[in-house]
Motif scaffolding. Structure first.
Motif, PDB file in Angstrom:
ATOM      1  N   GLU A 201      -2.380  -0.132   7.909  1.00 31.90           N
ATOM      2  CA  GLU A 201      -1.731   1.175   7.861  1.00 31.90           C
ATOM      3  C   GLU A 201      -0.214   1.058   7.723  1.00 31.90           C
ATOM      4  OE1 GLU A 201      -2.952   3.638  11.052  1.00 31.90           O
ATOM      5  OE2 GLU A 201      -5.096   3.467  10.606  1.00 31.90           O
ATOM      6  N   GLU A 202       0.412   0.357   8.643  1.00 36.39           N
ATOM      7  CA  GLU A 202       1.862   0.219   8.601  1.00 36.39           C
ATOM      8  C   GLU A 202       2.296  -0.678   7.441  1.00 36.39           C
ATOM      9  OE1 GLU A 202       3.904   1.935  10.448  1.00 36.39           O
ATOM     10  OE2 GLU A 202       2.287   2.845  11.609  1.00 36.39           O
ATOM     11  N   GLY A 203       1.451  -1.625   7.089  1.00 31.25           N
ATOM     12  CA  GLY A 203       1.777  -2.532   5.989  1.00 31.25           C
ATOM     13  C   GLY A 203       1.892  -1.826   4.666  1.00 31.25           C
ATOM     14  N   LEU A 204       1.026  -0.841   4.434  1.00 30.22           N
ATOM     15  CA  LEU A 204       1.065  -0.089   3.176  1.00 30.22           C
ATOM     16  C   LEU A 204       2.391   0.653   3.026  1.00 30.22           C
ATOM     17  CD1 LEU A 204      -0.414   0.908   0.651  1.00 30.22           C
ATOM     18  CD2 LEU A 204      -1.361   2.756   2.036  1.00 30.22           C
ATOM     19  N   ALA A 205       2.833   1.270   4.094  1.00 40.73           N
ATOM     20  CA  ALA A 205       4.101   2.007   4.050  1.00 40.73           C
ATOM     21  C   ALA A 205       5.280   1.082   3.810  1.00 40.73           C
ATOM     22  CB  ALA A 205       4.291   2.773   5.364  1.00 40.73           C
ATOM     23  N   PHE A 206       5.190  -0.138   4.325  1.00 41.22           N
ATOM     24  CA  PHE A 206       6.285  -1.099   4.157  1.00 41.22           C
ATOM     25  C   PHE A 206       6.291  -1.691   2.750  1.00 41.22           C
ATOM     26  CE2 PHE A 206       8.315  -5.249   4.447  1.00 41.22           C
ATOM     27  CZ  PHE A 206       9.450  -4.982   5.197  1.00 41.22           C
ATOM     28  N   GLY A 233      -5.110   5.794  -0.343  1.00 41.96           N
ATOM     29  CA  GLY A 233      -3.771   6.235  -0.704  1.00 41.96           C
ATOM     30  C   GLY A 233      -3.098   5.388  -1.757  1.00 41.96           C
ATOM     31  N   THR A 234      -3.709   4.239  -2.091  1.00 41.80           N
ATOM     32  CA  THR A 234      -3.084   3.326  -3.049  1.00 41.80           C
ATOM     33  C   THR A 234      -3.027   3.920  -4.449  1.00 41.80           C
ATOM     34  OG1 THR A 234      -3.800   1.413  -1.758  1.00 41.80           O
ATOM     35  CG2 THR A 234      -3.191   1.014  -4.039  1.00 41.80           C
ATOM     36  N   PHE A 235      -4.064   4.672  -4.824  1.00 40.61           N
ATOM     37  CA  PHE A 235      -4.085   5.239  -6.177  1.00 40.61           C
ATOM     38  C   PHE A 235      -2.879   6.138  -6.428  1.00 40.61           C
ATOM     39  CE2 PHE A 235      -5.205   9.023  -8.726  1.00 40.61           C
ATOM     40  CZ  PHE A 235      -5.201   8.413  -9.976  1.00 40.61           C
ATOM     41  N   LEU A 261      -8.618  -0.830  -8.690  1.00 40.48           N
ATOM     42  CA  LEU A 261      -9.087   0.023  -7.593  1.00 40.48           C
ATOM     43  C   LEU A 261     -10.566   0.372  -7.738  1.00 40.48           C
ATOM     44  CD1 LEU A 261      -6.045   2.462  -7.322  1.00 40.48           C
ATOM     45  CD2 LEU A 261      -6.555   0.475  -5.874  1.00 40.48           C
ATOM     46  N   ARG A 262     -11.018   0.548  -8.971  1.00 40.20           N
ATOM     47  CA  ARG A 262     -12.434   0.795  -9.266  1.00 40.20           C
ATOM     48  C   ARG A 262     -12.978   2.008  -8.517  1.00 40.20           C
ATOM     49  NH1 ARG A 262     -14.168  -5.597  -8.819  1.00 40.20           N
ATOM     50  NH2 ARG A 262     -12.826  -6.315 -10.494  1.00 40.20           N
ATOM     51  N   THR A 263     -12.180   3.051  -8.443  1.00 41.49           N
ATOM     52  CA  THR A 263     -12.617   4.291  -7.810  1.00 41.49           C
ATOM     53  C   THR A 263     -12.825   5.356  -8.871  1.00 41.49           C
ATOM     54  OG1 THR A 263     -10.341   5.076  -7.501  1.00 41.49           O
ATOM     55  CG2 THR A 263     -11.304   3.745  -5.726  1.00 41.49           C
ATOM     56  N   THR A 264     -13.503   6.440  -8.488  1.00 42.69           N
ATOM     57  CA  THR A 264     -13.727   7.533  -9.431  1.00 42.69           C
ATOM     58  C   THR A 264     -12.416   8.142  -9.905  1.00 42.69           C
ATOM     59  OG1 THR A 264     -15.862   8.049  -8.405  1.00 42.69           O
ATOM     60  CG2 THR A 264     -14.828   9.776  -9.728  1.00 42.69           C
TER      61      THR A 264
END
Length: 324
Positions: A201-206, A233-235, A261-264
């Motif tokens: 969680e915190e790593g993504l924001a950083f 949230g990466t997309f 990401l391989r998401t819809t």
């Protein structure tokens, strides 16, 4: 063929676990590990690693200590010892003495550019070897040293080890490394990946702050780490970055990271870019969509979008990516 029977026999072995587990094959591998040529030792160790043959652990360790005696003569380039330690990591060897020895080992050798340390990669491999069978604090202490190693191979191994550790305690060390930077973009990317594993969680924001870097390679490596993480949230982060960056090569790489990401939602976004108004971006999107693999009707939808552009160039790109 060579004039050396052991090397010739080694080349004749089939690289599979069943084949290398036979008594005859293991006899050849033991002889190869004791061979005077470090390249023969290297090949034997690589075969053992590929087939994950754990029954030769003692022979691998014995060969490592042998090559450390008079190493410039017995193992120039550190080829044998590095391959041996990679094999021991692959088979999850649990006796840490050999990794503790190797993590501080240096082998300085003359080079046309000046003296080099051929054991730099070996040190990084040892950091990875220590991860699963030693206390986290010991791994962190060793990685703290290796992250400031003058040789990039060692720094890269330390970052990979911290990613394999995957514990939140690695967060401060990785944040410090990312803030102070590295001359090698790949190492920056590995540190981003490690932080995203250690502190989701915190790593993504950083990590996302580095997407605005003026260094294109650093931006791309950051995006690659984010794409491979597939965190929620990466997309949106990658799509917004793609919209802000103007460099064509960076924009292409960002779309590939979105494809990971391989998401819809990532697939729908990429399909929306397959448009005749921007054939270059459309081609980048087609390449990124291919990273999804044979998922449902995605191939058919991609082909239909390509045909709707009536672009021969884009159709060739589709065929090269999807049909070759």
């Amino acid at each position: 063929m060579t004039d050396d029977p052991i090397t010739d026999q080694l080349r004749s072995l089939t690289r599979s676990e069943d084949s290398l587990s036979s008594d005859a094959s293991q006899k050849i591998l033991r002889a190869a590990l004791a061979h005077a040529s470090n390249r023969t030792v290297q090949k034997a160790a690589e075969m053992i690693a590929e087939a994950e043959v754990a029954s030769l652990n003692a022979d691998l360790v014995k060969a490592y200590w042998r090559l450390k005696r008079n190493p410039l003569k017995k193992d120039p380039g550190c080829l044998g010892k590095t391959a041996i330690l990679k094999a021991l990591v692959q088979v999850e060897y649990a006796d840490m003495d050999v990794f503790r020895d190797g993590i501080t080992y240096q082998q300085l050798e003359p080079h046309w550019k000046g003296e080099i340390d051929s054991a730099a990669e070996l040190r990084g491999v040892c950091a990875i070897g220590l991860v699963h069978f030693t206390p986290a604090l010991e791994v962190l202490n060793h990685c703290a040293v290796l992250l400031s190693d003058p040789w990039p191979e060692a720094r890269l191994g330390a970052a990979q080890a911290l990613g394999a550790l995957g514990q939140i305690e690695a967060g401060p060390l990785l944040r410090l490394k990312l803030r102070t930077g590295d001359s090698e973009a790949e190492i920056h990317g590995e540190c981003c990946s490690a932080l995203l594993k250690a502190d989701r969680e915190e790593g993504l924001a950083f990590v996302k702050q580095f997407l605005t870097s003026h260094d294109a390679d650093q931006c791309v490596q950051t995006a690659l780490a984010l794409g491979e993480s597939r965190l929620p949230g990466t997309f949106d982060i990658l799509r917004n970055t793609w919209g802000r960056r103007s460099e064509l090569n960076v924009r292409e790489s960002l779309l590939l990271c979105i494809g990971l990401l391989r998401t819809t939602e990532s697939q729908e976004f990429l399909l929306s870019l397959v448009d005749k108004r921007d054939i270059r971006t459309a081609a980048d999107a087609v390449k990124a969509l291919r990273l999804n693999g044979p998922t449902g009707d995605l191939r058919e939808r991609t082909e239909a979008a390509v045909e709707a552009t009536e672009s021969d160039a884009l159709l060739r790109t589709f065929r090269e990516e999807w049909l070759s």
